[in-house]
Design a protein around this motif. Structure first.
Motif, PDB file in Angstrom:
ATOM      1  N   HIS A  14     -16.915  -3.659 -59.828  1.00  0.00           N
ATOM      2  CA  HIS A  14     -16.825  -4.063 -61.227  1.00  0.00           C
ATOM      3  C   HIS A  14     -15.740  -3.270 -61.949  1.00  0.00           C
ATOM      4  O   HIS A  14     -14.910  -3.837 -62.680  1.00  0.00           O
ATOM      5  CB  HIS A  14     -18.184  -3.883 -61.906  1.00  0.00           C
ATOM      6  CG  HIS A  14     -18.210  -4.359 -63.310  1.00  0.00           C
ATOM      7  ND1 HIS A  14     -18.050  -3.524 -64.383  1.00  0.00           N
ATOM      8  CD2 HIS A  14     -18.362  -5.602 -63.819  1.00  0.00           C
ATOM      9  CE1 HIS A  14     -18.101  -4.218 -65.496  1.00  0.00           C
ATOM     10  NE2 HIS A  14     -18.298  -5.484 -65.187  1.00  0.00           N
ATOM     11  N   ASP A  15     -15.731  -1.961 -61.739  1.00  0.00           N
ATOM     12  CA  ASP A  15     -14.717  -1.105 -62.364  1.00  0.00           C
ATOM     13  C   ASP A  15     -13.308  -1.500 -61.914  1.00  0.00           C
ATOM     14  O   ASP A  15     -12.381  -1.564 -62.721  1.00  0.00           O
ATOM     15  CB  ASP A  15     -14.971   0.362 -62.037  1.00  0.00           C
ATOM     16  CG  ASP A  15     -16.217   0.910 -62.711  1.00  0.00           C
ATOM     17  OD1 ASP A  15     -16.738   0.264 -63.656  1.00  0.00           O
ATOM     18  OD2 ASP A  15     -16.678   1.990 -62.283  1.00  0.00           O
ATOM     19  N   CYS A  16     -13.151  -1.758 -60.624  1.00  0.00           N
ATOM     20  CA  CYS A  16     -11.846  -2.137 -60.088  1.00  0.00           C
ATOM     21  C   CYS A  16     -11.386  -3.467 -60.682  1.00  0.00           C
ATOM     22  O   CYS A  16     -10.222  -3.611 -61.082  1.00  0.00           O
ATOM     23  CB  CYS A  16     -11.906  -2.226 -58.559  1.00  0.00           C
ATOM     24  SG  CYS A  16     -10.322  -2.632 -57.788  1.00  0.00           S
ATOM     25  N   LEU A  17     -12.277  -4.437 -60.744  1.00  0.00           N
ATOM     26  CA  LEU A  17     -11.919  -5.740 -61.298  1.00  0.00           C
ATOM     27  C   LEU A  17     -11.550  -5.624 -62.776  1.00  0.00           C
ATOM     28  O   LEU A  17     -10.615  -6.287 -63.239  1.00  0.00           O
ATOM     29  CB  LEU A  17     -13.049  -6.734 -61.090  1.00  0.00           C
ATOM     30  CG  LEU A  17     -13.282  -7.153 -59.644  1.00  0.00           C
ATOM     31  CD1 LEU A  17     -14.575  -7.956 -59.527  1.00  0.00           C
ATOM     32  CD2 LEU A  17     -12.108  -7.922 -59.096  1.00  0.00           C
ATOM     33  N   ASN A  18     -12.263  -4.787 -63.511  1.00  0.00           N
ATOM     34  CA  ASN A  18     -11.912  -4.567 -64.922  1.00  0.00           C
ATOM     35  C   ASN A  18     -10.539  -3.914 -65.036  1.00  0.00           C
ATOM     36  O   ASN A  18      -9.727  -4.299 -65.876  1.00  0.00           O
ATOM     37  CB  ASN A  18     -12.952  -3.692 -65.613  1.00  0.00           C
ATOM     38  CG  ASN A  18     -14.161  -4.477 -66.042  1.00  0.00           C
ATOM     39  OD1 ASN A  18     -14.087  -5.672 -66.285  1.00  0.00           O
ATOM     40  ND2 ASN A  18     -15.298  -3.801 -66.128  1.00  0.00           N
ATOM     41  N   LYS A  19     -10.277  -2.944 -64.201  1.00  0.00           N
ATOM     42  CA  LYS A  19      -9.003  -2.219 -64.232  1.00  0.00           C
ATOM     43  C   LYS A  19      -7.833  -3.129 -63.897  1.00  0.00           C
ATOM     44  O   LYS A  19      -6.746  -3.001 -64.469  1.00  0.00           O
ATOM     45  CB  LYS A  19      -9.067  -1.053 -63.258  1.00  0.00           C
ATOM     46  CG  LYS A  19      -7.805  -0.219 -63.192  1.00  0.00           C
ATOM     47  CD  LYS A  19      -7.957   0.923 -62.213  1.00  0.00           C
ATOM     48  CE  LYS A  19      -6.671   1.720 -62.106  1.00  0.00           C
ATOM     49  NZ  LYS A  19      -6.780   2.793 -61.117  1.00  0.00           N
ATOM     50  N   HIS A  20      -8.036  -4.047 -62.990  1.00  0.00           N
ATOM     51  CA  HIS A  20      -6.960  -4.911 -62.520  1.00  0.00           C
ATOM     52  C   HIS A  20      -7.070  -6.320 -63.096  1.00  0.00           C
ATOM     53  O   HIS A  20      -6.620  -7.290 -62.469  1.00  0.00           O
ATOM     54  CB  HIS A  20      -6.930  -4.956 -60.997  1.00  0.00           C
ATOM     55  CG  HIS A  20      -6.614  -3.629 -60.389  1.00  0.00           C
ATOM     56  ND1 HIS A  20      -5.362  -3.060 -60.450  1.00  0.00           N
ATOM     57  CD2 HIS A  20      -7.398  -2.737 -59.742  1.00  0.00           C
ATOM     58  CE1 HIS A  20      -5.383  -1.883 -59.860  1.00  0.00           C
ATOM     59  NE2 HIS A  20      -6.605  -1.668 -59.420  1.00  0.00           N
ATOM     60  N   THR A  21      -7.668  -6.432 -64.251  1.00  0.00           N
ATOM     61  CA  THR A  21      -7.802  -7.704 -64.959  1.00  0.00           C
ATOM     62  C   THR A  21      -8.293  -8.823 -64.038  1.00  0.00           C
ATOM     63  O   THR A  21      -7.710  -9.899 -63.968  1.00  0.00           O
ATOM     64  CB  THR A  21      -6.470  -8.110 -65.629  1.00  0.00           C
ATOM     65  OG1 THR A  21      -5.871  -6.957 -66.223  1.00  0.00           O
ATOM     66  CG2 THR A  21      -6.704  -9.146 -66.703  1.00  0.00           C
ATOM     67  N   TYR A  22      -9.337  -8.502 -63.326  1.00  0.00           N
ATOM     68  CA  TYR A  22      -9.982  -9.473 -62.450  1.00  0.00           C
ATOM     69  C   TYR A  22      -9.028 -10.095 -61.434  1.00  0.00           C
ATOM     70  O   TYR A  22      -9.070 -11.288 -61.161  1.00  0.00           O
ATOM     71  CB  TYR A  22     -10.721 -10.540 -63.255  1.00  0.00           C
ATOM     72  CG  TYR A  22     -12.013  -9.981 -63.787  1.00  0.00           C
ATOM     73  CD1 TYR A  22     -13.193 -10.155 -63.088  1.00  0.00           C
ATOM     74  CD2 TYR A  22     -12.041  -9.247 -64.954  1.00  0.00           C
ATOM     75  CE1 TYR A  22     -14.380  -9.611 -63.542  1.00  0.00           C
ATOM     76  CE2 TYR A  22     -13.221  -8.692 -65.421  1.00  0.00           C
ATOM     77  CZ  TYR A  22     -14.384  -8.884 -64.715  1.00  0.00           C
ATOM     78  OH  TYR A  22     -15.554  -8.348 -65.159  1.00  0.00           O
ATOM     79  N   ASN A  23      -8.153  -9.274 -60.876  1.00  0.00           N
ATOM     80  CA  ASN A  23      -7.273  -9.688 -59.788  1.00  0.00           C
ATOM     81  C   ASN A  23      -7.922  -9.215 -58.486  1.00  0.00           C
ATOM     82  O   ASN A  23      -7.751  -8.071 -58.079  1.00  0.00           O
ATOM     83  CB  ASN A  23      -5.880  -9.075 -59.956  1.00  0.00           C
ATOM     84  CG  ASN A  23      -4.926  -9.522 -58.874  1.00  0.00           C
ATOM     85  OD1 ASN A  23      -5.332 -10.136 -57.898  1.00  0.00           O
ATOM     86  ND2 ASN A  23      -3.656  -9.213 -59.051  1.00  0.00           N
TER      87      ASN A  23
END
Length: 71
Positions: A14-23
């Motif tokens: 979840h944190d990674c997806l938020n950081k990378h704008t869901y990429n």
């Protein structure tokens, strides 16, 4: 595994997806960690375990089959 099996991996995703704008491409390694954790959880519970962090066992198995580790 604890009742919230693989919750830490799900939060990391979840944190990674938020950081990378869901990429999702930038988070594939974390998604793999989550699915490997879920597979281990299901192996230990004979596919009877339940975790809010993991999709159904057949989804985990199919994803891991369709996305082999890169060499």
């Amino acid at each position: 595994m604890p009742p919230a099996a693989c919750q830490a991996q799900a939060c990391n995703l979840h944190d990674c997806l938020n950081k990378h704008t869901y990429n999702p491409d930038k988070c594939n390694h974390i998604l793999r960690e989550l699915y490997l954790c879920c597979q281990q959880f299901y192996d230990q519970t004979n596919n009877q375990g339940e975790s809010t962090a993991c999709p159904m066992p057949r989804v985990v198995k199919r994803w891991l089959t369709d996305h082999p580790p890169k060499r």
